[in-house]
Design a protein around this motif. Structure first.
Motif, mmCIF file in Angstrom:
data_model
loop_
_atom_site.group_PDB
_atom_site.id
_atom_site.type_symbol
_atom_site.label_atom_id
_atom_site.label_comp_id
_atom_site.label_asym_id
_atom_site.label_seq_id
_atom_site.Cartn_x
_atom_site.Cartn_y
_atom_site.Cartn_z
ATOM 1 N N ARG A 1 64.766 146.605 119.995
ATOM 2 C CA ARG A 1 63.505 145.914 119.706
ATOM 3 C C ARG A 1 63.338 144.790 120.714
ATOM 4 N NH1 ARG A 1 60.537 146.458 115.398
ATOM 5 N NH2 ARG A 1 59.747 144.367 115.778
ATOM 6 N N ARG A 2 62.127 144.633 121.227
ATOM 7 C CA ARG A 2 61.871 143.570 122.200
ATOM 8 C C ARG A 2 62.266 142.209 121.637
ATOM 9 N NH1 ARG A 2 59.328 142.263 126.756
ATOM 10 N NH2 ARG A 2 58.278 144.221 127.113
ATOM 11 N N ASP A 3 62.062 141.984 120.347
ATOM 12 C CA ASP A 3 62.333 140.678 119.743
ATOM 13 C C ASP A 3 63.736 140.551 119.160
ATOM 14 O OD1 ASP A 3 62.051 142.373 117.588
ATOM 15 O OD2 ASP A 3 60.415 141.261 116.652
ATOM 16 N N SER A 4 64.651 141.481 119.483
ATOM 17 C CA SER A 4 65.989 141.460 118.890
ATOM 18 C C SER A 4 66.935 140.453 119.538
ATOM 19 C CB SER A 4 66.632 142.848 118.981
ATOM 20 O OG SER A 4 66.942 143.152 120.324
ATOM 21 N N GLY A 5 66.651 140.009 120.754
ATOM 22 C CA GLY A 5 67.549 139.099 121.460
ATOM 23 C C GLY A 5 68.737 139.793 122.088
ATOM 24 N N SER B 1 72.601 142.053 126.873
ATOM 25 C CA SER B 1 73.708 143.012 126.863
ATOM 26 C C SER B 1 73.320 144.368 127.446
ATOM 27 C CB SER B 1 74.222 143.193 125.436
ATOM 28 O OG SER B 1 73.225 143.806 124.631
ATOM 29 N N CYS B 2 72.071 144.558 127.839
ATOM 30 C CA CYS B 2 71.593 145.856 128.328
ATOM 31 C C CYS B 2 72.007 146.113 129.766
ATOM 32 C CB CYS B 2 70.064 145.917 128.247
ATOM 33 S SG CYS B 2 69.446 145.886 126.563
ATOM 34 N N THR B 3 72.324 147.379 130.064
ATOM 35 C CA THR B 3 72.583 147.770 131.436
ATOM 36 C C THR B 3 71.286 148.180 132.128
ATOM 37 O OG1 THR B 3 73.064 150.053 130.786
ATOM 38 C CG2 THR B 3 74.935 148.524 130.947
#
Length: 147
Positions: A118-122, A126-128
């Motif tokens: 989710r865009r708003d998950s914060g 951690s994403c590659t």
């Protein structure tokens, strides 16, 4: 002609999707699914995209070069989609994480699992994969006839 064909396909998908699974999508869904989901992990290097889930059961796959409409429903921790890919209805099944902040897409072909957040998950740090860029909120074109 293309406009008429796309409209007919979306109406057909909307009619058929409730029969593909026991419960119809609609207002009884919880709102955790609705909104923007960004590609976060993609071991297969597929084209980068983001997903927009709307409360009326419609949605959009957004890529840099195109947008693809879909209809969706949620059944437990599964999200079932039918995408309009050049006039063909393509089924896509995703699974929500227990926290419902990730959608996981398993590929039977490669055995890999891609993740959307989710865009708003914060969770973006951690994403590659970071698409779309954080300074570029994608704005899918509204579906014709959608409220």
């Amino acid at each position: 002609m293309e406009k008429m064909t796309r409209g007919l396909l979306l109406r057909t998908l909307a009619v058929l999707l409730p029969f593909a699974a026991p419960a119809a999508y609609g207002h009884d869904q919880h709102d955790w699914l609705f909104g923007e989901w960004l590609l976060c992990e993609d071991p297969d290097g597929s084209p980068k995209d983001a997903l927009q889930f709307n409360s009326d059961g419609t949605g959009m796959v957004v890529r840099q070069d195109k947008q693809t409409e879909f209809v969706h429903r949620r059944s437990g921790d599964r999200v079932e989609m039918l995408a309009n890919a050049n006039g063909y209805a393509i089924p896509i099944d995703m699974t929500a994480s227990p926290e419902r902040d990730k959608l996981l897409l398993y590929s039977d072909k490669t055995g890999s699992t891609s993740a959307y957040i989710r865009r708003d998950s914060g969770l973006m740090e951690s994403c590659t994969v970071k698409w779309p860029p954080s300074n570029n909120s994608f704005k899918p074109t509204p579906l014709r006839g959608a409220a």
